[in-house]
Scaffold this motif. Structure first.
Motif, mmCIF file in Angstrom:
data_model
loop_
_atom_site.group_PDB
_atom_site.id
_atom_site.type_symbol
_atom_site.label_atom_id
_atom_site.label_comp_id
_atom_site.label_asym_id
_atom_site.label_seq_id
_atom_site.Cartn_x
_atom_site.Cartn_y
_atom_site.Cartn_z
ATOM 1 N N ALA A 76 -13.431 3.756 -25.581
ATOM 2 C CA ALA A 76 -13.194 2.437 -24.994
ATOM 3 C C ALA A 76 -13.027 1.358 -26.051
ATOM 4 C CB ALA A 76 -14.346 2.083 -24.053
ATOM 5 N N GLU A 77 -13.905 1.371 -27.050
ATOM 6 C CA GLU A 77 -13.868 0.299 -28.045
ATOM 7 C C GLU A 77 -12.677 0.439 -28.984
ATOM 8 O OE1 GLU A 77 -17.880 1.178 -26.494
ATOM 9 O OE2 GLU A 77 -16.438 2.398 -27.606
ATOM 10 N N THR A 78 -12.314 1.670 -29.354
ATOM 11 C CA THR A 78 -11.125 1.835 -30.193
ATOM 12 C C THR A 78 -9.865 1.490 -29.415
ATOM 13 O OG1 THR A 78 -11.151 4.225 -29.694
ATOM 14 C CG2 THR A 78 -12.141 3.518 -31.773
ATOM 15 N N ASN A 79 -9.850 1.773 -28.113
ATOM 16 C CA ASN A 79 -8.699 1.368 -27.304
ATOM 17 C C ASN A 79 -8.500 -0.146 -27.357
ATOM 18 O OD1 ASN A 79 -8.418 4.031 -26.463
ATOM 19 N ND2 ASN A 79 -9.389 3.707 -24.487
ATOM 20 N N VAL A 80 -9.593 -0.892 -27.203
ATOM 21 C CA VAL A 80 -9.508 -2.354 -27.249
ATOM 22 C C VAL A 80 -9.040 -2.821 -28.623
ATOM 23 C CG1 VAL A 80 -10.858 -4.492 -27.133
ATOM 24 C CG2 VAL A 80 -11.217 -2.686 -25.430
ATOM 25 N N ALA A 81 -9.607 -2.230 -29.673
ATOM 26 C CA ALA A 81 -9.225 -2.627 -31.031
ATOM 27 C C ALA A 81 -7.740 -2.382 -31.279
ATOM 28 C CB ALA A 81 -10.071 -1.864 -32.050
ATOM 29 N N ILE A 82 -7.221 -1.245 -30.844
ATOM 30 C CA ILE A 82 -5.805 -0.947 -31.034
ATOM 31 C C ILE A 82 -4.939 -1.916 -30.237
ATOM 32 C CG2 ILE A 82 -3.995 0.750 -30.533
ATOM 33 C CD1 ILE A 82 -6.069 2.929 -31.260
ATOM 34 N N GLY A 83 -5.339 -2.198 -28.991
ATOM 35 C CA GLY A 83 -4.580 -3.142 -28.196
ATOM 36 C C GLY A 83 -4.476 -4.502 -28.861
ATOM 37 N N LEU A 84 -5.569 -4.969 -29.449
ATOM 38 C CA LEU A 84 -5.564 -6.258 -30.135
ATOM 39 C C LEU A 84 -4.750 -6.213 -31.420
ATOM 40 C CD1 LEU A 84 -9.281 -7.091 -29.462
ATOM 41 C CD2 LEU A 84 -7.363 -8.557 -28.823
ATOM 42 N N ALA A 85 -4.883 -5.124 -32.186
ATOM 43 C CA ALA A 85 -4.127 -5.011 -33.429
ATOM 44 C C ALA A 85 -2.623 -4.989 -33.169
ATOM 45 C CB ALA A 85 -4.557 -3.747 -34.179
ATOM 46 N N ARG A 86 -2.209 -4.335 -32.101
ATOM 47 C CA ARG A 86 -0.780 -4.302 -31.780
ATOM 48 C C ARG A 86 -0.241 -5.691 -31.454
ATOM 49 N NH1 ARG A 86 1.325 1.123 -28.681
ATOM 50 N NH2 ARG A 86 0.741 2.593 -30.329
ATOM 51 N N LEU A 87 -1.113 -6.575 -31.008
ATOM 52 C CA LEU A 87 -0.690 -7.942 -30.704
ATOM 53 C C LEU A 87 -0.849 -8.877 -31.900
ATOM 54 C CD1 LEU A 87 -2.104 -8.338 -27.086
ATOM 55 C CD2 LEU A 87 0.243 -7.849 -27.793
ATOM 56 N N GLY A 88 -1.189 -8.307 -33.049
ATOM 57 C CA GLY A 88 -1.223 -9.094 -34.273
ATOM 58 C C GLY A 88 -2.567 -9.678 -34.640
ATOM 59 N N HIS A 89 -3.606 -9.329 -33.922
ATOM 60 C CA HIS A 89 -4.938 -9.825 -34.244
ATOM 61 C C HIS A 89 -5.613 -8.916 -35.263
ATOM 62 C CE1 HIS A 89 -4.601 -12.633 -30.919
ATOM 63 N NE2 HIS A 89 -4.246 -11.636 -30.135
ATOM 64 N N ARG A 90 -6.541 -9.473 -36.018
ATOM 65 C CA ARG A 90 -7.296 -8.687 -36.994
ATOM 66 C C ARG A 90 -8.491 -8.068 -36.282
ATOM 67 N NH1 ARG A 90 -9.765 -10.988 -41.138
ATOM 68 N NH2 ARG A 90 -9.450 -9.162 -42.440
ATOM 69 N N ALA A 91 -8.404 -6.773 -36.025
ATOM 70 C CA ALA A 91 -9.448 -6.049 -35.297
ATOM 71 C C ALA A 91 -10.057 -4.997 -36.207
ATOM 72 C CB ALA A 91 -8.872 -5.394 -34.051
ATOM 73 N N ALA A 92 -11.358 -4.805 -36.072
ATOM 74 C CA ALA A 92 -12.057 -3.782 -36.858
ATOM 75 C C ALA A 92 -13.005 -3.025 -35.943
ATOM 76 C CB ALA A 92 -12.833 -4.419 -38.007
ATOM 77 N N TRP A 93 -13.196 -1.760 -36.275
ATOM 78 C CA TRP A 93 -14.087 -0.892 -35.494
ATOM 79 C C TRP A 93 -15.186 -0.351 -36.389
ATOM 80 C CZ3 TRP A 93 -14.797 4.557 -35.964
ATOM 81 C CH2 TRP A 93 -15.593 5.127 -34.949
ATOM 82 N N VAL A 94 -16.415 -0.324 -35.876
ATOM 83 C CA VAL A 94 -17.575 0.211 -36.584
ATOM 84 C C VAL A 94 -18.090 1.425 -35.828
ATOM 85 C CG1 VAL A 94 -19.932 -0.242 -37.347
ATOM 86 C CG2 VAL A 94 -18.219 -2.056 -37.460
ATOM 87 N N GLY A 95 -18.336 2.498 -36.542
ATOM 88 C CA GLY A 95 -18.872 3.699 -35.929
ATOM 89 C C GLY A 95 -19.060 4.781 -36.967
ATOM 90 N N ARG A 96 -19.444 5.942 -36.489
ATOM 91 C CA ARG A 96 -19.569 7.113 -37.353
ATOM 92 C C ARG A 96 -18.574 8.174 -36.907
ATOM 93 N NH1 ARG A 96 -25.633 8.680 -39.298
ATOM 94 N NH2 ARG A 96 -26.432 6.575 -39.699
ATOM 95 N N VAL A 97 -17.994 8.856 -37.891
ATOM 96 C CA VAL A 97 -17.082 9.957 -37.588
ATOM 97 C C VAL A 97 -17.524 11.178 -38.380
ATOM 98 C CG1 VAL A 97 -15.150 8.403 -37.122
ATOM 99 C CG2 VAL A 97 -15.438 9.358 -39.420
#
Length: 318
Positions: free
Chosen positions: A36-57
């Motif tokens: 959910a959170e990465t989906n939101v971040a990608i949606g914002l980045a595609r619209l030109g906003h500076r989005a960042a995601w924090v998590g563990r992989v």
């Protein structure tokens, strides 16, 4: 020193394995990024906003896949930790019928579920205009719940706008358990987003929509957004309520539509749009999401925002 991002999100990213038919019959799977959170971040980045995601992989090829997908979409990943001891969380999605998809998870003990307050503290201290949270993250583990509450408290104290999408997942926790966490969490939020059937998770059980809205606005929430699916959305502020119909499109995959709606609303918030235009952008992104397969793959760039409203169905742009 790095400038603060527009939106900081945190949570668990999943590797989604999609099947066009029943999983029990075998067949090819396609690999996608989900969460959910990465989906939101990608949606914002595609619209030109500076989005960042924090998590563990996970510290393997699947973790690398998650990072490559996010970086390719322009999402900041400086706050991501590679966890050598835990696997990637998996989501299997099968298209059971033309109108019904079914999800199975393998996420217990995943790298993403090991999120801690320490993981969040640094990126949050670097600053953001908006912190976006979902009700999924506090459901995946005790440490992730503590990290979510910590982030909300710190952001609210620092004057950062906190956005909370309830995003209830019955497979992760009961409604009573969710309410016990999400009701106090909503108290730190400026923006609360929920479907009609999720509203009572940020207020007392059995509370109707007007009652939940009144309670949230009374606790300091500035905007309550109610997602209505094909019927659009309602927005409540202290100045009253507004309703906006959905954009009519042919839906092929509804997964990720709510996250797209959230990204659209937050984009409008960042751009300083009025409430009506924020809703208009939110329902537009929700419409884009359902017209393509995948959680976020169909989301628009900024110059594509008018495509669904400015062209008749079946149009081919030449």
């Amino acid at each position: 020193m790095t400038a603060p991002v527009d939106v900081l999100t945190l949570g668990e990213a999943l590797v989604s394995l999609r099947s066009s038919g029943p999983l029990a019959l075998g067949g090819p799977l396609t690999m996608h990024l989900a969460g959910a959170e990465t989906n939101v971040a990608i949606g914002l980045a595609r619209l030109g906003h500076r989005a960042a995601w924090v998590g563990r992989v996970s510290d393997d090829e699947l973790g690398e896949f998650v990072l490559r997908q996010l970086r390719a979409e322009g999402v900041g990943t400086d706050g991501v930790r590679r966890d050598p001891d835990r696997p990637a969380g998996l989501m299997f999605l099968e298209r059971r019928t033309a109108d019904l998809s079914r999800v199975q998870y393998q996420r217990t003990g995943s790298a993403g579920s090991a999120l801690t307050c320490d993981d969040v503290a640094g990126p949050l201290a670097a600053g953001a205009r908006v912190l976006h949270l979902s009700g999924i993250t506090p459901a995946v583990s005790d440490s992730a719940r503590e990290a979510t509450m910590f982030a909300a408290r710190q952001a609210a104290a620092a004057g950062i706008t906190v956005s909370l999408d309830v995003n209830y997942r019955a497979r992760l926790w009961s409604r009573d358990a969710a309410r016990a966490v999400l009701t106090p969490l909503a108290g730190y939020a400026s923006i609360v987003i929920a479907s009609v059937d999720e509203l009572d998770l940020v207020a007392g059980p059995g509370t109707d929509e007007p009652g939940v809205v009144a309670e949230l606005l009374g606790r300091g929430v500035q905007t309550v957004l109610v997602k209505l699916g094909a019927d659009g959305a309602r927005a409540y502020t202290r100045d009253g309520a507004q309703h906006l119909a959905a954009v009519p499109v042919t839906a092929v995959d509804t997964v990720g539509a709510g996250d797209a709606f959230t990204a659209g609303y937050l984009s409008g918030h960042l751009d300083g749009l009025d409430l009506r235009d924020r809703l208009r952008r939110a329902v537009a992104l929700g419409a884009f999401a359902v017209t393509a397969h995948g959680d976020w793959e169909g989301l628009p760039r900024r110059d594509e925002l008018s495509l669904l409203t400015g062209n008749a169905a079946g149009t081919t742009l030449r």
